[in-house]
Design an enzyme around this catalytic site. Structure first.
Site, PDB file in Angstrom:
ATOM      1  N   LYS A 109       0.841  -1.190   0.000  1.00 45.53           N
ATOM      2  CA  LYS A 109       0.000   0.000   0.000  1.00 45.53           C
ATOM      3  C   LYS A 109       0.884   1.249   0.000  1.00 45.53           C
ATOM      4  CE  LYS A 109      -4.224  -1.658   0.175  1.00 45.53           C
ATOM      5  NZ  LYS A 109      -5.281  -1.320  -0.795  1.00 45.53           N
ATOM      6  N   ASP A 137      -0.230  -0.430  -4.570  1.00 43.78           N
ATOM      7  CA  ASP A 137      -1.642  -0.059  -4.650  1.00 43.78           C
ATOM      8  C   ASP A 137      -1.811   1.317  -4.011  1.00 43.78           C
ATOM      9  OD1 ASP A 137      -4.369   0.152  -4.708  1.00 43.78           O
ATOM     10  OD2 ASP A 137      -4.765  -1.516  -3.350  1.00 43.78           O
ATOM     11  N   GLU A 164      -1.418  -0.480  -8.983  1.00 51.96           N
ATOM     12  CA  GLU A 164      -2.878  -0.606  -8.907  1.00 51.96           C
ATOM     13  C   GLU A 164      -3.518   0.735  -8.587  1.00 51.96           C
ATOM     14  OE1 GLU A 164      -6.063  -3.021  -6.093  1.00 51.96           O
ATOM     15  OE2 GLU A 164      -4.128  -3.946  -6.562  1.00 51.96           O
ATOM     16  N   ASP A 188      -8.713  -1.071 -10.293  1.00 50.07           N
ATOM     17  CA  ASP A 188      -9.510  -1.714  -9.250  1.00 50.07           C
ATOM     18  C   ASP A 188     -10.820  -0.946  -9.080  1.00 50.07           C
ATOM     19  OD1 ASP A 188     -10.650  -2.831  -7.014  1.00 50.07           O
ATOM     20  OD2 ASP A 188      -9.061  -2.273  -5.634  1.00 50.07           O
ATOM     21  N   LYS A 212     -13.097  -8.254  -7.684  1.00 47.35           N
ATOM     22  CA  LYS A 212     -13.460  -8.743  -6.359  1.00 47.35           C
ATOM     23  C   LYS A 212     -14.869  -9.304  -6.412  1.00 47.35           C
ATOM     24  CE  LYS A 212     -10.349  -5.378  -4.307  1.00 47.35           C
ATOM     25  NZ  LYS A 212     -10.138  -4.255  -3.372  1.00 47.35           N
TER      26      LYS A 212
END
Length: 333
Positions: A109, A137, A164, A188, A212
């Site tokens: 992250k 991400d 991401e 995403d 997801k």
């Protein structure tokens, strides 16, 4: 099953849990979820509290699919998963990665509020010392110029597998791809929170699609989207929405049913919880096995949400179920 179960059927064995987290992740320290039971097993309803009912209703559809229909046929019995590194201090990375034995890929992250690019660079460097294959991400946290600067800094010591959601909008992702062609861009939020999940691909804003189960409305809808994405030459990575063990099982089942799976999946997030609703399934040699999950009653009792929060979730299900009835009562024909 061809039709939506009634609200009473959905709530009959439902339980609401609150899972404490080891570190702050996505800005939260506890994760609430409702677990529902149907004839095929268990499903999870856990849209984040800030999500409006229309968006949250897709998560309820996913929970119902899992509990009333079960998983699609599997094409593999193991799914490779990445290690997930929250926006922690670089000094904490080594201990955190011990929860992911055998992982060959790590997702880190970045762009966390209150932190600097130097923090991100240090964190990624600490991860590279253990796992050379790194993806980052940003959760849409950068502007285009910030993303360009950050991606150059983050690749100074080695390549990234992909970045991401470096920026929030589709047009920004297109521009980042143009200006930093050496780094793949993965979408995403531009897929799971979009009215048209293919828009970002058609616009040329994504090399990889992160998908997801719950936000898309279930395992079968994920597979259908992956099939459409394959026509554009865009591979998918199945990821967790900070799921309990029940939700992770659905993600693994979806990944196991994909005809092609080129990247490690972001389904190894169970280690972010201090306790889960079932015995933790740690990755073995960097992969999770495909298996159904039944919540442990003792664990569920220990993790039970307060009566006030349980009522809040029940009312949310009531509203979302009504939206599903209006949208299409024949959900699984």
């Amino acid at each position: 099953m061809s039709s939506l179960p009634t609200l009473d059927e959905v709530l009959a064995d439902a339980v609401v849990v609150s899972l404490p987290m080891r570190v702050r992740f996505r800005g939260i320290t506890t994760r609430e979820a409702m677990l529902v039971r149907g004839p095929a097993g268990w499903g999870e309803f856990a849209p984040f509290p800030e999500y409006a009912d229309d968006e949250a209703s897709h998560w309820l559809q996913s929970a119902i699919e899992a509990a009333w229909l079960g998983p699609p046929p599997a094409l593999r019995d193991r799914v490779a998963v990445n290690a997930t590194v929250p926006a922690v201090d670089a000094a904490q990375v080594t201990a955190l990665l011990e929860r992911y034995p055998g992982a060959r890929t790590a997702k880190v992250k970045v762009a966390e509020g209150g932190q600097t690019l130097a923090d991100d660079v240090a964190r990624v460097k600490a991860v590279r010392a253990h796992i050379p294959c790194v993806r980052v991400d940003a959760n849409g946290g950068w502007s285009v110029d910030e993303a360009v600067t950050a991606l150059h800094a983050l690749t100074a010591d080695g390549p990234l597998e992909y970045a991401e959601q470096p920026c929030a909008s589709v047009s920004e992702l297109v521009e980042v791809r143009r200006r930093v062609p050496a780094v793949r861009v993965a979408a995403d939020e531009s897929i799971r929170r979009a009215d048209d999940p293919l828009k970002v691909v058609r616009a040329g804003g994504a090399d990889v699609a992160v998908v997801k189960v719950s936000p898309l409305g279930g395992m079968r809808r994920l597979l259908a989207l992956a099939d459409e994405l394959s026509e554009y030459g865009v591979p998918v990575v199945v990821s967790s929405a900070l799921d309990t063990a029940v939700g992770i099982a659905a993600g693994v089942a979806a990944a196991a049913a994909l005809p092609d799976l080129h990247f490690a999946c972001g389904l190894g997030t169970g280690g972010l919880f201090e306790s889960d609703v079932a015995e933790p399934r740690e990755p073995v040699d960097g992969a999770l096995g495909v298996a159904s999950v039944t919540p442990d009653p003792a664990r569920v009792a220990d993790l039970a949400a307060t009566p006030e929060r349980a009522r809040w979730w029940i009312e949310r299900v009531r509203r979302c179920h009504g939206l599903l009835e209006q949208r299409d009562p024949q959900l699984f024909v």
